[in-house]
Design a protein around this motif. Sequence first.
Motif, PDB file in Angstrom:
ATOM      1  N   CYS B  54       0.956  -1.315  -0.090  1.00  0.00           N
ATOM      2  CA  CYS B  54      -0.047  -0.103  -0.038  1.00  0.00           C
ATOM      3  C   CYS B  54       0.975   1.163   0.035  1.00  0.00           C
ATOM      4  N   CYS B  57       0.440   2.853   3.792  1.00  0.00           N
ATOM      5  CA  CYS B  57       0.683   2.336   5.001  1.00  0.00           C
ATOM      6  C   CYS B  57       1.603   1.177   4.962  1.00  0.00           C
ATOM      7  N   CYS B  66      -4.789   0.932   0.207  1.00  0.00           N
ATOM      8  CA  CYS B  66      -5.666  -0.245   0.460  1.00  0.00           C
ATOM      9  C   CYS B  66      -6.900   0.354   1.176  1.00  0.00           C
ATOM     10  N   CYS B  69      -6.818   2.511   4.467  1.00  0.00           N
ATOM     11  CA  CYS B  69      -6.072   3.958   4.044  1.00  0.00           C
ATOM     12  C   CYS B  69      -7.162   4.761   3.782  1.00  0.00           C
TER      13      CYS B  69
END
Lengths: 195, 195
Positions: B54, B57, B66, B69
């Motif tokens: 991601c 993150c 993702c 997030c």
Amino acid sequence: MPLLESLTDALRVLPGVGPKSAQRMAYHLLQRDRQGAGRLADTLARALADVRHCARCNTFTEVEVCDRCLSPLRDPALLCVVEMPSDLMVMESTQAYRGLYYVLMGKLSPLDGIGPRELGFERLIERASDGVVQEVILATNFTNEGEATAHYLGEMLRARGLRVSRIARGVPVGGELEHTDLGTVAQAFVERRGW
Amino acid sequence: MPLLESLTDALRVLPGVGPKSAQRMAYHLLQRDRQGAGRLADTLARALADVRHCARCNTFTEVEVCDRCLSPLRDPALLCVVEMPSDLMVMESTQAYRGLYYVLMGKLSPLDGIGPRELGFERLIERASDGVVQEVILATNFTNEGEATAHYLGEMLRARGLRVSRIARGVPVGGELEHTDLGTVAQAFVERRGW
Ligand SMILES: [Zn+2]
Ligand SMILES: [Zn+2]
């Protein structure tokens, strides 16, 4: 399902791999060794496509009949029965044997649902009844299951009029060929007895 | 090299798998579970192609950023730093936290050659310096390496003027989040202290 979960799941087909170690493996493959992971995916796919069983000795091979079975240097009158390809390798390393092999790819194991049918004993009988084989040497392990397999096979083969022998118990009782020193295995071969 | 040997070889990329268990795995895959083996080869290839990190993150995902997030339900002022995706899962299970995450995908481990550069600490600094994050919560494990990672990150982040906290040592000393009961992890979260 996310691919990461599918992968963790798929890794659990490996023997002895539980959920925690499958997850650790998935992280490792994706994070630390993508090249090795790619080689594994590729090799596994190719092995599934190309590895089959030798039509004569039943061991793993990539051709119809393996080199060993076709070799004019081996004595076709002797047929040695082992559980796994790794046992065949041990036999070969002793250099005490120049005959042919039949690899069961397992052993009788009623608790796991592996019986004579699953191991294809009929194919072995057929192979041993080719008119050339003079003696079948049973070289299954000396574990309980290996011994039971040898007893069962001995009866079946003798019932077809074949001469059957068993490698000598130079291999320690309860022991496995793979974990026995080569000298002991060679000696056990020489001292095989009628079965 | 015969494919069977290549496969045994390839299986050794798996952590904790030596030559004997690699051979056992290869036999098992080719002899007892070809369907599972096919699924493994296929899933591994797909995961290698499609699983990425991601962009926010750093956890494993199949998309650019993702779902977590992107969620409007999470508090973007809080950023919790964990070692692995499995640690993030543990945090989520406690339901004690509603902020965002950053997954290091490892920990400082000088003996294995894993330092700040290998873990991409600069990306974390950048992420934490977006002007929205008010507090960075360090939730690495309480092992020696996890503690060292937290100390190092704490200094780096404070040097950029960020507020940093560490989850409380409710987690047993030397313990790992994955092996701690959820209540303890939740409590540790509540009792986080300035770092
Ligand atoms: Zn053969
Ligand atoms: Zn994310």
